[in-house]
Design a protein around this motif. Structure first.
Motif, short mmCIF file in Angstrom:
data_model
loop_
_atom_site.label_atom_id
_atom_site.label_comp_id
_atom_site.label_asym_id
_atom_site.label_seq_id
_atom_site.Cartn_x
_atom_site.Cartn_y
_atom_site.Cartn_z
N GLN A 56 -3.13 0.64 -2.28
CA GLN A 56 -2.83 1.96 -1.72
C GLN A 56 -2.57 1.86 -0.21
OE1 GLN A 56 -6.06 4.63 -2.69
NE2 GLN A 56 -6.15 3.94 -4.81
N ILE A 57 -1.60 2.63 0.27
CA ILE A 57 -1.34 2.74 1.69
C ILE A 57 -1.48 4.21 2.07
CG2 ILE A 57 0.22 2.28 3.61
CD1 ILE A 57 -0.58 -0.23 2.12
N TRP A 58 -2.26 4.47 3.10
CA TRP A 58 -2.57 5.84 3.53
C TRP A 58 -2.25 6.00 5.01
CZ3 TRP A 58 -5.39 9.78 0.80
CH2 TRP A 58 -5.78 9.43 -0.50
N MET A 128 -5.54 -6.36 10.64
CA MET A 128 -4.95 -5.21 11.31
C MET A 128 -3.52 -5.54 11.70
SD MET A 128 -7.12 -5.41 14.88
CE MET A 128 -7.23 -6.92 15.83
N ALA A 129 -2.71 -4.50 11.94
CA ALA A 129 -1.30 -4.71 12.25
C ALA A 129 -0.78 -3.57 13.11
CB ALA A 129 -0.47 -4.81 10.97
N ALA A 218 -9.01 -3.56 -2.96
CA ALA A 218 -8.87 -4.52 -1.87
C ALA A 218 -7.39 -4.70 -1.56
CB ALA A 218 -9.50 -5.85 -2.26
N GLY A 219 -7.06 -4.88 -0.28
CA GLY A 219 -5.67 -5.02 0.13
C GLY A 219 -5.02 -3.70 0.51
N SER A 220 -5.71 -2.60 0.24
CA SER A 220 -5.20 -1.29 0.65
C SER A 220 -5.33 -1.14 2.16
CB SER A 220 -5.97 -0.17 -0.06
OG SER A 220 -5.78 -0.24 -1.45
N ALA A 221 -4.53 -0.23 2.73
CA ALA A 221 -4.49 -0.11 4.19
C ALA A 221 -4.33 1.34 4.60
CB ALA A 221 -3.35 -0.95 4.76
#
Length: 254
Positions: A56-58, A128-129, A218-221
């Protein structure tokens, strides 16, 4: 009769055809943030955006720590690596916002989310990015549309562009500089991030994202909000956002 489903269908149809429509008939349709979140969920169902178990990306943000945060889960086809083509996406009156995204190293259930605090961040976040969020409204009134309708419209999301992921570490964010270049214009921001530390919002965001017993894999951001405010971006204008000692992200809106 509830207006939640009719409004969701209206926004879904507007998203499909790419034509802005007026918010006029819907100005009184929503009474609170939870109404807007119900619309978000139903729009996603109508458009088939999400699959069970996928990353998921939020985006989650707020002007200060004393204001309520707003949240929106983003369709994965609108999340792109830095420098890739955006020619398949349609933009109306886009604004770019500079920020930082944080990525989870483990899955978070509603039980975990209920008890985490800011001090638990190191155990949850792996990387982080640098990120650029392009805001773009489906309402013809654009940013003059009622805030709840903007929230219902996936928080006026257009596309999220992400730099490469780097190992997470706490930083002195008050001293962090952020440079935003739009065409030939350039602005440097320092100390402008209203929440002070991007990690501060994680417990609030995760409790929202796991409501009703959901799990964030896991891997969501999450994009943690703007350092720059919205900056108008004409078509074909190159944009570069750089955070000192953290990286940079680039895009050009076709």
């Amino acid at each position: 009769m509830t207006t939640i489903q009719p409004l969701a269908t209206f926004i879904a149809n507007t998203t499909r055809d790419g034509i802005c429509r007026s918010a006029g008939l819907w100005e009184q349709a929503l009474q609170c943030d939870e109404d807007a979140y119900q619309v978000q969920d139903r729009v996603a169902v109508e458009l088939g955006w999400f699959k069970p178990g996928e990353v998921q990306i939020w985006m989650s943000s707020g002007p200060t720590r004393f204001d309520p945060l707003s949240h929106a889960r983003l369709p994965l086809h609108t999340v792109r690596p830095s420098g890739t083509s955006l020619s398949d996406l349609t933009f109306r009156r886009p604004y770019v916002q500079a920020g930082v995204a944080l990525r989870l190293g483990q899955s978070v259930t509603s039980e975990i989310a209920a008890r985490i605090t800011e001090s638990d961040v190191e155990s949850l976040v792996s990387s982080m990015a640098v990120a650029i969020e392009v805001s773009d409204s489906r309402w013809s009134e654009q940013w003059d549309a009622p805030p709840l309708l903007q929230l219902a419209d996936t928080g006026s999301h257009g596309v999220l562009v992400l730099d490469e992921w780097r190992p997470y570490q706490r930083r002195d964010w008050a001293k962090q500089t952020c440079k935003v270049e739009v065409g030939k214009s350039s602005v440097v921001f320092k100390g402008t991030y209203g929440l002070e530390d991007p990690a501060w919002l994680l417990p609030i965001w995760l409790r929202h994202a796991t409501r009703d017993g959901r799990t964030v894999p896991a891997g969501s951001a999450v994009f943690t909000g703007s350092w720059s405010g919205g900056i108008a971006c004409p078509a074909l204008t190159p944009v570069r956002v750089s955070f000192a000692d953290l990286g940079q992200a680039k895009l050009s809106l076709g």
